[in-house]
Design an enzyme around this catalytic site. Sequence first.
Site, PDB file in Angstrom:
ATOM      1  N   SER A 556      -1.853  -1.339  -8.466  1.00  0.00           N
ATOM      2  CA  SER A 556      -1.708  -1.540  -7.353  1.00  0.00           C
ATOM      3  C   SER A 556      -2.443  -2.473  -6.756  1.00  0.00           C
ATOM      4  CB  SER A 556      -2.801  -0.487  -7.585  1.00  0.00           C
ATOM      5  OG  SER A 556      -3.777   0.101  -6.485  1.00  0.00           O
ATOM      6  N   TYR A 569     -12.202   2.133 -11.582  1.00  0.00           N
ATOM      7  CA  TYR A 569     -10.717   1.665 -10.722  1.00  0.00           C
ATOM      8  C   TYR A 569      -9.808   0.675 -10.719  1.00  0.00           C
ATOM      9  CZ  TYR A 569      -5.972   3.080  -8.336  1.00  0.00           C
ATOM     10  OH  TYR A 569      -5.068   3.329  -7.701  1.00  0.00           O
TER      11      TYR A 569
END
Length: 679
Positions: A556, A569
């Site tokens: 990400s 996350y």
Amino acid sequence: MSTHPEAHALLGRSHRLGADPRNTNYAGGNTSAKGTDTDPVTGGDVELMWVKGSGGDLGTLTEAGLAALRLDRLRALKNVYPGVEREDEMVAAFDYCLHGKGGAAPSIDTAMHGLVDAAHVDHLHPDSGIALACAADGEKLTAECFGDTVAWVPWRRPGFQLGLDIAAIKAANPQAIGVVLGGHGITAWGDTSEECERNSLHIIRTAEAFLAEKGKADPFGPVLDGFAALPEDERRERAAALAPYVRAIASQDRPQVGHFTDSDAVLDFVARAEHPRLAALGTSCPDHFLRTKVRPLVLDLPPTGTVEDAIARLKELHAEYREEYAAYYRRHADADSPAMRGADPAIVLVPGVGMFSFGKDKQTARVAGEFYVNAINVMRGAEAVSSYAPIEESEKFRIEYWALEEAKLRRMPAPKPLATRVALVTGAGSGIGKAIARRLVAEGACVVVADLDAGNAAAVAEELGGADKAVAVTVDVTSEEQIAAAFRDAVLAFGGVDLVVNNAGISISKPLLETTARDWDLQHDIMARGSFLVSREAARVMIAQELGGDIVYIASKNAVFAGPNNIAYSATKADQAHQVRLLAAELGEHGIRVNGVNPDGVVRGSGIFAGGWGAQRAATYGIEEEKLGEFYAQRTILKREVLPDHVANAVFALTGGELTHTTGLHVPVDAGVAAAFLR
């Protein structure tokens, strides 16, 4: 193409015959019909023949798969036939006999159909018929089975001369409904489509009954001590352990896709005393050995030993197999022969376990296995009433390295970039993972669709084309046992794994003080620990295969960008990003490349965003959830929304063959976020 009633009847007959594997093998045999139509040039009548074209399959034959030829011109070729030594030239002459555009390319068996004086002709490869055709005293057995209603044709390679032979034998035996072709199959005929089909089925079923009634009970001999089939769970566990090593054996010349079967026919054959002798004799019907090679590689150890001993012995046998195949080529090749195509086996038999078969794609590998089961059935039938006596090795070579077969291979389309690659994608039941799986299949890969949701995984696999393209596995990536089971399923489905995409994930978006230890552990268990476990299992398989491989992490932008309310996350994504670097450094010596993709703002089609992450992020940014994709796009340099397909494009770019010298790289797919630029 004409929609002539005879052509229509021919298609129906072909479908019925091709639907039953007792009648013929996949893509094996051909059927024809003759009839009168109107010549659009003269307005007069013209006699035509419709015949299955080259490469088609009877069970799925369409009108486009028929070749249409003028009978007068086809039969006139007898006047210019230069003799058996030059009969290959006649295939090109068929083009001058086509009616109009002619439909599909005529096959080598076109002469058989055109020269035989019958309105309808079937040429088929039934196991029962080939068993008689490959028996040592096949001519005598044919007469005993059929009397004078079915004649015998001695072995001759398919071609124009075989058509002349059958035509002459039919003319000399007006009472006959067909023939058994030595070493090959059967041909039947009739005045109507119904009569021809009836005669074909009569020959096949009569031969089946003859073999059953006259044959001895155990034609393959007694079960060898220790060679009986292992219990199902145990043999599939052993098959999965062996599969990557067997694939390495089959892929030394070029990578292959694998198929595994542990059918009763295979297990019984490799358990019995005569299987080494019979396997060494090789297959006989041309369709068989073109798919399976002249003979299989047979492990000569019982399944009671260790897996390590079996692997070591397979490697020794493979070296011997390659030497023997090269010697076979040298014995029969001449100056005009095509170059040797490769010396690896297409079929590997493992007593107590089953059969591995290989090909350029899953369908080819599966069909090769089906053909070897046909060969086992043929051997059983021949040994039951006589002894199995396949055609001479020199004749097998003539067909395997036939100039016409070589030309057919050269006409095949170029393989897609990911052909022969087997991919496993986690979280592939939706969103980014589904888009990646779809792109990999489109580029030629076989894909294992791994997802926690069994229903989603199954639906995606079916959408991608079913078992020859994709299979579904249910896996929780936090479970070592489930991951190991997923890879076992993968190697049994396709022979191994070459490309793994770590995509499975969830996202917990909370401020630091609201993030619980359970939130942290769950986030890390699924993505950091899960990616580690998947990569570890992938590396085991890839190292055993000796084919290199690719591992791709869908990380990400958040792996390098610090944003608010996202501690669990983003920290996990940073963990994944460093796994890429660590594994790239460690696995490079095995030819395994490890790279990452850093997406951002993939809202539409994303399972994570649909599961609540979108609402949380929208609340963080103070916007409506349905405008989140637009919001993310506007904050990028390119002002473009990122979609799952864009992430899939990056995965393909990393694995499609152009970046062969790239490892340890992270590719941003975020439409340009300056704060996430890699430094």
